[in-house]
Every structure is written in C-alpha cells, then in structure tokens.
Enzyme design. Structure first.
Site, PDB file in Angstrom:
ATOM      1  N   CYS A  89      38.140 -29.205  -1.528  1.00  0.00           N
ATOM      2  CA  CYS A  89      38.292 -30.519  -0.687  1.00  0.00           C
ATOM      3  C   CYS A  89      39.781 -30.324   0.124  1.00  0.00           C
ATOM      4  O   CYS A  89      40.476 -29.422  -0.027  1.00  0.00           O
ATOM      5  CB  CYS A  89      38.574 -31.712  -1.537  1.00  0.00           C
ATOM      6  SG  CYS A  89      39.912 -31.311  -2.536  1.00  0.00           S
TER       7      CYS A  89
ATOM      8  N   CYS B 292      43.041 -30.085  -1.201  1.00  0.00           N
ATOM      9  CA  CYS B 292      43.610 -29.033  -1.982  1.00  0.00           C
ATOM     10  C   CYS B 292      44.452 -28.220  -1.239  1.00  0.00           C
ATOM     11  O   CYS B 292      45.351 -27.513  -1.562  1.00  0.00           O
ATOM     12  CB  CYS B 292      42.244 -28.209  -2.371  1.00  0.00           C
ATOM     13  SG  CYS B 292      41.045 -28.971  -3.313  1.00  0.00           S
TER      14      CYS B 292
ATOM     15  N   ASP C 124      16.073   9.547 -24.999  1.00  0.00           N
ATOM     16  CA  ASP C 124      15.590   8.247 -25.902  1.00  0.00           C
ATOM     17  C   ASP C 124      14.237   7.881 -25.136  1.00  0.00           C
ATOM     18  O   ASP C 124      13.852   8.262 -24.035  1.00  0.00           O
ATOM     19  CB  ASP C 124      16.343   7.267 -25.607  1.00  0.00           C
ATOM     20  CG  ASP C 124      16.237   5.726 -26.311  1.00  0.00           C
ATOM     21  OD1 ASP C 124      15.863   6.376 -27.758  1.00  0.00           O
ATOM     22  OD2 ASP C 124      16.300   4.756 -25.759  1.00  0.00           O
TER      23      ASP C 124
ATOM     24  N   ASP D  90      19.876   4.282 -22.425  1.00  0.00           N
ATOM     25  CA  ASP D  90      20.043   3.036 -21.264  1.00  0.00           C
ATOM     26  C   ASP D  90      21.335   2.728 -21.329  1.00  0.00           C
ATOM     27  O   ASP D  90      21.876   1.797 -20.365  1.00  0.00           O
ATOM     28  CB  ASP D  90      19.203   2.047 -21.736  1.00  0.00           C
ATOM     29  CG  ASP D  90      19.421   1.429 -23.118  1.00  0.00           C
ATOM     30  OD1 ASP D  90      20.494   1.804 -23.560  1.00  0.00           O
ATOM     31  OD2 ASP D  90      18.486   0.507 -23.521  1.00  0.00           O
TER      32      ASP D  90
ATOM     33  N   ASP E 242      22.401   2.811 -26.536  1.00  0.00           N
ATOM     34  CA  ASP E 242      22.719   4.067 -27.074  1.00  0.00           C
ATOM     35  C   ASP E 242      24.145   4.703 -26.848  1.00  0.00           C
ATOM     36  O   ASP E 242      24.557   5.868 -26.859  1.00  0.00           O
ATOM     37  CB  ASP E 242      21.914   5.268 -26.165  1.00  0.00           C
ATOM     38  CG  ASP E 242      20.272   4.778 -26.197  1.00  0.00           C
ATOM     39  OD1 ASP E 242      20.048   4.324 -27.365  1.00  0.00           O
ATOM     40  OD2 ASP E 242      19.648   4.754 -25.381  1.00  0.00           O
TER      41      ASP E 242
END
Lengths: 752, 120
Positions: free
Chosen positions: A16, A19, A432, A637, A641
């Site tokens: 605003c 501020c 993996d 990933d 892991d």
C-alpha cells in the site's frame, strides 16, 4: 570507510501507499543514511550514504517487510564489463606489439641479410648507440609492464613470467650498451650488439599474449551462452497495470506475463494460460513441454505458442538458471588434482630457471670457445626467454573451463574439477531402478479378466474405488488409470489396508446389494481362500515381463489380475549400452522383488543386479563394490538416494526437467535420460585427455627447450638457439595450450 | 675467471635465499578490513593473518589488466572467484582451522599466503 554510495534494495511485501513512508523512515533511521527513497510501483528503495546493506535490510524487516540488495551488477553487466576490459587490453597489446616489431623486424632483417652487428668504428658506435636508445624506447613503450611487474614481484620475493622476460631482454640490452661504451674491454669477436633480440622478444611476447586473450575468450563461451539465456526485462502485472521492468526488480509473488516467443524471466508457477515451453537450453531435452495452470516454469526457457501468466516463486540469484550459472562458474575455476603437480612446479619454476641460466653462463665462460662471453650471454638470455611457466600453469584450468562448459551445454552440471577427474575413471556404475532406469511413474499395463460375468471396465472401476483409499504408489496408478478412462468411483465401506498384502472393502451397488472386494498379492488371496488355479501362471508370466501382478476378487471369487509396471525410459537401453561399450560395469539396485528386478535388468541388458535392497542398505552396496577396488559412480534421484550418492566416488543426481537438486550430487543430470550419464563420462574422459596432452606438452616443451637454449647441442652439432627464436617459441607455447583446450569445444559427447 | 665463478655461485645462492628461503615478515592481522591489491604480478600484502575459528572476509582490488590476475583461487578451500578490474570484491572465508593456506591466480604467478592462527 567507503565513500558515499548508492544502495538499491528490492522490497517485498509493500502493498500500500502508506508503506512507502514507513519504509523510507525506517531506512533513514539507519546510521549512515543520508537519503532514502522508495519507488512504490517498482518496489525498489534507493539509499545513499554509507550504511551497511545488512543493517538496511534488517531495518526493513523490523518494519515488517523483506528486502534484498540488487546493487550488485547482473551477470550480464559483469560479463560485458569483462569483455570491454579484455578488448581494451587486447588493443593495447596489439599496439605494443606493432611498435616493438616495427623496430625489431628491420634490425632482425639487417642482421640476417647484411650480417654481423658488430661495433668496430666510432661511426658504428654512434649509429648503434642511437639504435640502442630507440630500443630503450621500445622497452619503455611496449615492455614497461614486464619491467614494472618484475621489479614489484622481486621486492615481494616472488618471481614470475615478467621476471624472466625482463631479465632476458634487459641483459641483452645492457650487454649491447656495454659493447658500445667499452668495446676495448671485450675481445673483438664479442663486440656484438643484440638490440634486435630485445625488440623482437618484446614484440613476440606481446603478440603471444594478445593471441592468448582471444583464445581465452572462446573458452568461456558456454557460460556466456548461459548468461545470455537470461531475459533482460519482465512484464509484471501490478495493480492491474502491466509494466516492463528489469528482471532484477521482479519480486516474489509478482504476476508476470510472457508472450509467445519470449524468454521466461524468473522461476514461477503458471496461474493462467496454456503454452508449450522449450527447455532444451537448460536440460538438453529437445521436445517442448506443455505448460498449463499450476505447472512450474523456469527462467531462461523459451515460451513457444501461447501467453502465460505466472506467479514468481524464485527471483534474482535464487532462480534455477542463476544457480546453474553460479555452479558452472565455480566449477570452471576449480582444479582437479591432476593439476597439482604442475602447480607445485610452477611455484618453484622461475627461480629455478634463473639458476639454470646462471649455471649455463658459467659453463660457457669456463669451457666455451671464444668469444665465450658472447656465447654465455646468448645462452643465459635464451634460457630465460624460452622457459614458459604460463603453459604449465594454463594447462589444467583452460581444459577444465572448456570441459565443464561443454558439459553444461549438454545438460550436465559438474560440481568441480575433482568430480570431473574422478568421473573419467569410473569402473562401475550403479543405477537405481525406479526413476533412473524407469520413468518412476507406474502405470496399469494389463487387466486380465478372469471372470466372464464382469467387464474390464467394471473391474477397473471397482478396483480404483477400493484403491482410492490407499496411499501405495501402485494404488495411485490404478486410480489414475480409471481417471484416464473417465470412470466415476464408488464409495467404499469397511476399508482396511493390510501391510504387505493388500486392501479390502465393501461397495454398495445401484440395487443396494453389497459386494466384498479384495485387492492384493498372492499371499492375501490364499489367506482369504480365493481359488487361483492357473491365474498363478498368468501372474508369473507378467512378472517375467517386468510387470508387477496383483489379484482382484469380488465376493470371494477371483475377478481379474491387474498388472502394473513402471515403464523403462525409452532410451535407457541404448544409454546403458553406451556405458558398457566404454568398459564400465553397470549394476542395478532396487527395492523391488527379485522376479521384476531380473526382468527389468534383462530388458536393459544388465547382468548384475541387487533386488529387495532396503533404502538404507544402498550405501552398503556401494562400499562393498568399493572394497573390491572399483571406482563407483552412483546414479539416483538425489533425494532418496542421498547417502549412497554421497558415499560413491562420483554421485550423479538425475533430474527431471529442470527441477535440479544441485546441492546433492557431484554431477547433476538436468535431463531425465541416462544418455546424460554417458555424455558426462565421455566429456570428463575427453577433458582429462586434453589436460594430459596440455600438461605433457608443457612439460616436454620446457624440459626440452631449456637445455636446448642453454646450448646442449652446441658441442655435437654446433647449434645455438637464437634468443629471438626462443621468444617466438615461448609466445606460441601458451597459445598452443589454450588452443588445444579450445579443441574440446568441438567434441561431440553423443558419439562416444 | 675465478671471480666470475664466485660471482656466479653467489648469484645462485642469492636467488635461492631471496626467492625460497626468505620469509617476508609483513603480515597483516585482522584489525579492521583486509584489503589486498592485485597489481603488477603481486598481491599486496601477500601474507595475511587471521584468527582461527572465525569467518573472515578479504577484499580484493584488482588493478592489473592481464587476465592472469582475473581469478583468485584458494585451492585448499575450493574457493575461486573472478575479480573485476578496479572494483572491490569481497571474498568470504569460512571459519578455518589453524594453518597456512595459499591463494594464487590460476597460473600460480600471483601468490599469497593466509596464515590462520590460534593465538589471537
């Protein structure tokens, strides 16, 4: 204390007009601030004075907002500045070279064509004196930086390339002047001047330096390209108005609009619109990716077809692109251990060459033929000039710079030089299964109806209704499959999940009759006394085809077998073949059951696999392999892991799209494909080979050049190197190293 | 001839002493800011002293145009930063164990030492 300066802050949370004053007052209250103003529409506060940036940010935070400094120059500006500075330096070097060669070349030609540049008559003395003063002018104009550098470092007890050049050319000039002033103190044959050497060497070395700058510029092309991906401005929507602002001024939660053909300026989440986005520049993934509401988009990628509005989630230095740039820059400047020896040598190199030069002069003076003083002078000067510490020092960093950049272009982020070096030596690669070899997104592949009174559709509808309550990843795939077919799910009563077995529940149909549903593995069916008969064989067949079979029964009778599989990425087989072709043993690791693991391994051509491995045991497998003396790379990933990745000699985190887990691994593959892995290894091998060539070349050059210059061939063949040739050799040796590193840019990882 | 040989050997001894054995005493302690100028082939000052166990910041000002001066590398700490010309560039160091850490340019021609000691 710093001078009066301007600090620019991006302020967030100021929504605003009131501020503005609050922020300005808060800033003005900070010690050292002379002026503070806030531009509301841009969300930027400008402060002058000499306060500490941290204190300003703290003051804004106390006032209830957040802020960050955007005073620092953007990568783009820094790059431009660097280029301008380098260009200016290049021009200066070319000018210096031209001046030195203008004097040096005619003198050189004279000595070659007319002959000996000796001083006998008094006319000659005057002429040579004038030429000597001209040479001094060249030394001042074109070679000043060598002498100043040499002098300053001498008083700091250090010696560098400047020292060698200054000593070499200085000695030649001083001796020549001595000949002119006191010819009678020297034997006839030694009354020779070497002004051409001084001028030529200064010219040639400036030429070498200028060529080196040009070549160096090319080594940083990859990072330039990355920086060039950043958009310069963003169109943000604030207070229903669209304004174009520099990207540094975009703040969190800003709504940003990108039109077709524009680059995405900051990271964010799409709130409106639909488009396809080309992410190839970051991930190497060639196909554009469809983006619609709630999808993430990243800075630097290209919006192709539609207009998107998105909410900024990461701005400034936090965007994925900024982090990638930062990481590549760091990695490019880091050094693998292979370069350590060269560093150690470089540290002792210059004084050692000075000592060799003195020894060489002494040997000539003691044992050389007449005029020994002339021979001593030539050999000492040539040794100083030919030695090239630069080639040695440049060998490793130049190749790393190009190699890391090359990898980044292929969507492979290498953390540092050490990772690059180790990756080239990997003997075993552990993969993996889920998410690495496979897509990590299980899908229903087959529904085998075992009871003719029920349709496939009905099976899926009931199974999905039951599984909707379960959180198992396989269950999700069944629900998704039902959604794809637009089936409406029914309500389930008495739902119960039995861990390690399956789920059960009741459903009430339209006629109000209750059906009892069971969904699970063979063990569950046996517990409930469901007759399986030859269904077991069918299930076994599915398992052999790398699918996970599950049984579904209605009212105590087997209704269907539903097979779910996590499809193998289309290019995994090919990529694994590439790795094996390069002599790397590929091992698969999975928590899945043995039959499925075996089937997947077989399909992708892997003979070594470990099934039913608990997540926490993955790192133990890595240590076991390491204990066998293997250099182990682990690909996973990056999240589940992490311990195994950390333990492996090189951890590769495989990303999907541009969702990069930069912090977790030595090497991050931005593309989901395993080809990135093979590319990474191919690039690291090529880079290491390049470094070795450079180091070898630099060592050989110095090891052969220095004795040659000292005159080791003279007793046998009567050959003594001229200092001018030494100057040329030295100037081109470092250019050769940089050019060889540049050759890496042409390397095509995909072909290896 | 004798004299020439003696001078030659003296020169060699001089080189060894001046460049390798001599340790400059010029050490800057962490009183206020540490500012290092990069110019003419040397870091000035080239020996810095900071207390152990405390993060520190060193500000480099590069004045040399040569690209060799453009990067400062703390190889033991895995830090390498580019230095813009004629601008201050602060390098943040983590809290360090006591010891001597060298910092150099990419080609090791610029050399400096960072002495981290307990007794501060």
């Amino acid at each position: 204390m710093k001078d009066n300066s301007t600090i620019v802050l991006a302020v967030e949370g100021a929504s605003c007009g009131s501020c503005v004053k609050k922020i300005e007052d808060a800033l003005k209250a900070v010690k050292g601030v002379s002026e503070a103003s806030m531009n509301f529409s841009e969300g930027v506060a400008t402060v002058s004075g000499n306060p500490l940036t941290e204190e300003l940010i703290k003051a804004i935070e106390i006032a209830g907002y957040s802020a960050r400094s955007i005073t620092g120059k953007s990568d783009d500006e820094l790059m431009d500045e660097k280029e301008t500075a380098e260009l200016a330096y290049y021009k200066k070097l070319v000018r210096d070279m031209a001046v030195a060669l203008t004097v040096g070349v005619p003198l050189m030609a004279y000595s070659l064509i007319v002959g000996e540049m000796t001083v006998t008559t008094s006319t000659e003395r005057i002429v040579w004196f004038l030429i000597g003063m001209l040479t001094l002018g060249v030394m001042y104009f074109s070679g000043r930086h060598f002498y100043i550098g040499a002098w300053k470092s001498f008083w700091n007890h250090s010696a560098n390339m400047d020292t060698l050049i200054a000593l070499g050319t200085g000695t030649a000039w001083l001796y020549s002047m001595f000949v002119i002033f006191f010819p009678t103190l020297l034997p006839d044959m030694a009354r020779h001047v070497y002004f051409e050497a001084t001028a030529m060497i200064i010219g040639l070395i400036n030429l070498g330096l200028s060529l080196e700058i040009k070549a160096r510029g090319r080594t940083s092309q990859a990072i330039k390209r990355l920086i060039g991906l950043q958009a310069k401005t963003a169109r943000v929507i604030r207070d229903d108005k669209e304004i174009d602002i520099p990207i540094e001024k975009v703040i969190l939660n800003d709504l940003v609009r990108v039109r077709p053909g524009e680059k995405i300026p900051v990271d964010g989440i799409v709130t409106e619109g639909h488009s396809s986005v080309d992410e190839s520049m970051l991930s190497g993934e060639p196909m554009p990716i469809e983006k619609t509401e709630n999808d993430e988009i990243v800075a630097g990628t290209l919006n192709k077809t539609g207009t998107l509005v998105f909410k900024a989630t990461r701005v400034g230095k936090d965007t994925a692109l900024a982090q990638i740039i930062n990481m590549v820059k760091r990695a490019q400047n880091s050094k693998p251990s292979i370069g350590r020896l060269a560093d150690v040598i470089a540290a002792y190199f210059v004084p050692a060459i000075m000592i060799i030069s003195v020894i060489s002069a002494l040997v000539w003076l003691n044992f050389g033929p007449e005029p020994s003083i002339a021979f001593a002078l030539v050999s000492a000067t040539t040794v100083l000039i030919i030695a090239c510490p630069c080639a040695l020092g440049l060998a490793t960093p130049m190749s790393v710079m190009v190699g890391v950049g090359k990898a980044a272009e292929a969507g492979v982020l290498i953390r540092n030089g050490e990772a690059l070096q180790t990756a080239s030596k990997i003997t075993t690669m552990v993969l993996d299964k889920t998410g690495t070899i496979t897509l990590g997104a299980p899908k229903v592949t087959q529904i085998k109806v075992m009871d003719s009174s029920i349709t496939e559709e009905a099976v899926l509808q009931l199974a999905a209704s039951l599984e909707a309550g379960s959180e198992h990843p396989l269950a999700m795939s069944i629900v998704e499959s039902a959604q794809e077919r637009k089936l409406t799910l029914s309500a389930i009563n008495n739902f119960k999940a039995i861990a390690g077995h399956g789920v059960e529940g009741d459903v009430t149909d339209a006629e109000n009759s209750v059906a009892k549903l069971l969904f699970g593995n063979e063990r569950m069916m046996r517990d409930y006394n469901i007759e399986l008969n030859d269904a077991v064989n069918i299930a076994q067949q599915f398992a052999e085809e790398a699918q996970t079979p599950m049984y579904f029964s209605v009212n105590g009778k087997l209704a269907a077998i539903i097979a779910v599989s996590d499809p193998i990425k289309p290019d995994s087989i090919e990529a694994i073949k590439r790795l094996q072709h390069n002599g790397i043993k590929v091992v698969m690791l999975t928590g899945d059951n043995r039959a499925t693991a075996e089937a997947v391994a077989k399909k992708v051509g892997i003979t070594d696999y470990f099934a039913e491995v608990l997540p926490e045991d993955k790192s133990n497998k890595i240590s076991e392999l390491q204990a066998l003396g293997e250099i182990v790379g682990m690909t996973g990933d990056g999240i589940n892991d992490a311990p195994a990745l950390a333990l492996a000699d090189v951890g590769f985190a495989i990303g999907t799209g541009t969702d990069v887990a930069i912090e977790s691994a030595d090497i991050t593959l931005m593309r989901g494909s395993l080809h990135g892995l093979a590319d990474a290894i191919a690039i690291s091998k090529a880079t290491l080979k390049n470094i070795k060539q450079n180091l070898f070349g630099a060592f050989i050059y110095n090891a052969a050049g220095v004795p040659f210059a000292a005159g080791i061939l003279y007793p046998f063949f009567g050959i003594l190197l001229s200092p001018v040739i030494a100057g040329a050799a030295m100037a081109f040796s470092s250019v050769t190293v940089v050019s060889n590193a540049n050759r890496l840019r042409l390397f095509k990882a995909q072909e290896h | 001839m004798m004299w020439i040989n003696i001078i030659g050997f003296a020169l060699i001894v001089g080189i060894v002493w001046w460049f390798w054995l001599y340790k400059p005493s010029e050490v800057k302690t962490d009183e206020g800011e540490l500012i290092v100028t990069v110019e003419n082939g040397v870091y000035q000052p080239a020996r810095l002293k900071i207390p152990a166990g405390k993060p520190a910041s060193i500000t480099f000002i590069r004045k040399a145009e040569s690209p060799c001066a453009g990067t400062v590398v703390f190889s033991d700490l895995n830090i390498s930063e580019e230095l813009p010309i004629n601008q201050e560039k602060a390098i943040q160091l983590p809290a360090l164990e006591p010891g001597t850490y060298s910092f150099t340019c990419q080609m090791q021609m610029y050399r400096g030492e960072l002495i981290v000691s307990d007794n501060n």
